[in-house]
Design a protein around this motif. Sequence first.
Motif, short mmCIF file in Angstrom:
data_model
loop_
_atom_site.label_atom_id
_atom_site.label_comp_id
_atom_site.label_asym_id
_atom_site.label_seq_id
_atom_site.Cartn_x
_atom_site.Cartn_y
_atom_site.Cartn_z
N ARG A 190 1.07 -1.40 -0.13
CA ARG A 190 -0.36 -0.50 0.02
C ARG A 190 1.13 1.19 -0.25
NH1 ARG A 190 -1.05 3.82 3.43
NH2 ARG A 190 -3.15 4.94 2.62
N THR A 191 1.73 1.01 0.90
CA THR A 191 3.20 1.94 1.31
C THR A 191 3.29 3.28 -0.40
OG1 THR A 191 4.51 3.43 2.07
CG2 THR A 191 5.45 1.07 1.34
N VAL A 211 1.83 11.45 3.48
CA VAL A 211 -0.31 11.09 2.39
C VAL A 211 -0.26 10.68 3.09
CG1 VAL A 211 -0.23 9.77 0.43
CG2 VAL A 211 1.75 11.27 0.00
N ASP A 212 0.27 9.65 4.38
CA ASP A 212 -1.17 9.25 5.24
C ASP A 212 -1.70 9.29 6.07
OD1 ASP A 212 -0.42 6.30 4.41
OD2 ASP A 212 1.25 6.00 5.17
N LYS A 262 9.84 6.92 -5.82
CA LYS A 262 9.74 6.31 -4.66
C LYS A 262 9.58 4.64 -3.94
CE LYS A 262 5.46 6.05 -1.34
NZ LYS A 262 6.39 6.34 -0.28
N ARG A 302 1.02 1.73 -3.31
CA ARG A 302 -0.19 1.75 -4.43
C ARG A 302 -0.69 3.27 -4.03
NH1 ARG A 302 -1.32 -2.80 -1.54
NH2 ARG A 302 -3.48 -1.52 -0.95
N LYS A 303 -0.72 3.83 -3.10
CA LYS A 303 -1.40 4.69 -2.72
C LYS A 303 -1.46 6.05 -3.19
CE LYS A 303 1.62 6.34 1.02
NZ LYS A 303 1.96 6.18 2.96
N THR A 304 -0.06 6.16 -4.06
CA THR A 304 0.37 7.08 -4.78
C THR A 304 -0.45 6.98 -6.71
OG1 THR A 304 2.78 7.31 -4.50
CG2 THR A 304 1.20 8.57 -3.48
N PHE A 352 -5.51 1.39 5.96
CA PHE A 352 -3.48 1.55 5.69
C PHE A 352 -3.03 0.61 5.93
CE2 PHE A 352 -5.51 5.26 7.27
CZ PHE A 352 -4.58 6.56 6.60
N GLU A 353 -3.38 -0.59 5.94
CA GLU A 353 -2.52 -1.65 5.87
C GLU A 353 -1.65 -2.74 6.76
OE1 GLU A 353 -1.55 -2.98 1.71
OE2 GLU A 353 -3.81 -2.19 1.11
#
Lengths: 410, 84
Positions: A65-66, B38-39, A152, A68-70, B18-19
């Motif tokens: 996710r870290t 971002v989080d 990233k 994927r989130k962007t 947030f997994e």
Amino acid sequence: MERRVVVTGCSAITPIGRTKEEIIRHLVDGTSGVKQLRDDGLLSDHIHSGVFGTVDYPIEYDFKRTYRKTMGPVAFYACQVAKEILEGAGLSDDFITSGRLGVSFGSTHGSPSVQRGIYRSFFSNSKSEFSSIGAVDYLKSMVHTTAVNITKMFGITGRVISSSTACTTSSQSIGLGYEMVKYGMQDAMLCGGADEYDTTTVAVFDNLLACSTAFNDAPHLTPRPFDVRRDGLVVGEGAGAVLLEEYEFAKRRGANILCEVTGFSCNNSGGDLIFPNVDAITRTIRLGLQDAKISADEVDLVSAHATATKMGDVVEAQAIYNVYGNSPLITGLKSYMGHTMGSCGAIELIIALYMMEEGFVAPTLNLDKIDERCAMIRHATGIAECDIRIAAIQNFAFGGVNTSIIIKKI
Amino acid sequence: MTRDEIKTELMRIFQDVFEFKNPDPDDNLRDVHGFDSVDAIELLREIEIMLGAKLSREEKEKAMDVRTINQIVDYVESLASTRR
């Protein structure tokens, strides 16, 4: 200081497959990746062209996710091909994060599907919908989203270039990356381009009467570069990436060297932003040969931009003839998958490399009857066994941007 | 919302959205789970959904000093109390 630059890795997501074996099988079988346009609930009903070069197979992304989130869909494509290259390259973590590896990667306009969501919110009357625009939507949709999501994911700290010149996006990415390494600014560059499924691009070309519309019920019969029945381009999606390294560095570390990049040229037509210009493209081709320090008769294969527009193919054929005469074999690879936009230069270079490795040239698909205005060059009309020592990949974009890349067997 | 309800919902958000694996209420989110800028912005959006109300700029700025889930529970409890 001029240093030799080699390709040591490549990866592609194309409408005709992912792996070298799949792509070659499509080329040899003459199987097209052009499909009917999907209903996107927005534009598809208003577009005359009903075809699209479609990636219709699942891709298993394994991104945390870290990362994927962007990412919008275009960055997923970009990071997937980058990941496959870096996982197979054998570069040390120390080198990847040293600042001596850079990224040169782009897309036509970031992620249109994410932008579509943003605009829907902008034009909504609902206050809550307006305020629901996510903080990361810009990061997902911005023009350099592909390049920086790659940096990233891998902790790359070198130079970042993000070309966004429509159809020359990835050929320019590779060319500028090549120059970074050649002139010593970086020791390696991860280069390429990506574009996601997007009907807004189709709508733009459709409104310019540049899209194919006569084969909506038989998508595999279009595009038809250089053919008398060609009626325009077919927009497609995909991604392509190559890893470029300085030759001595690659040799020292025992990298698998696939080919050498020996030349790159990029110029502008200096006028019309839509119609290609024969004099400018002729100059592009000559400048590429000049950079590679070779003569025209040393080139065995030309991967033509060949979008199958009525005038574009005639202009390109004339420019090819002006420089090469009828010596090298000419193929138009968009005939298999449509115009994958920001990724086409990288994908076409990778396929030219595959053909170089396997000793054959795939014909231009759907080239049943050559337009006499394009007939003066040596078209590949059937599978040709051929020892390709040097290939040229040429691409041209809206805005009058033209590129040529020369690769050489090593 | 009660404090327990807020805590339960935040734990759900950290695990599902947030997994984060097995977050402890006193973990430093940045050090242990890689929580980044971002989080933080995404979390504020989740909190707005949870409360069914927009946060003011001043309220959002106060969140920038928060480091642990327990501190976030305090923060949300304080926001909820002003909206009763």
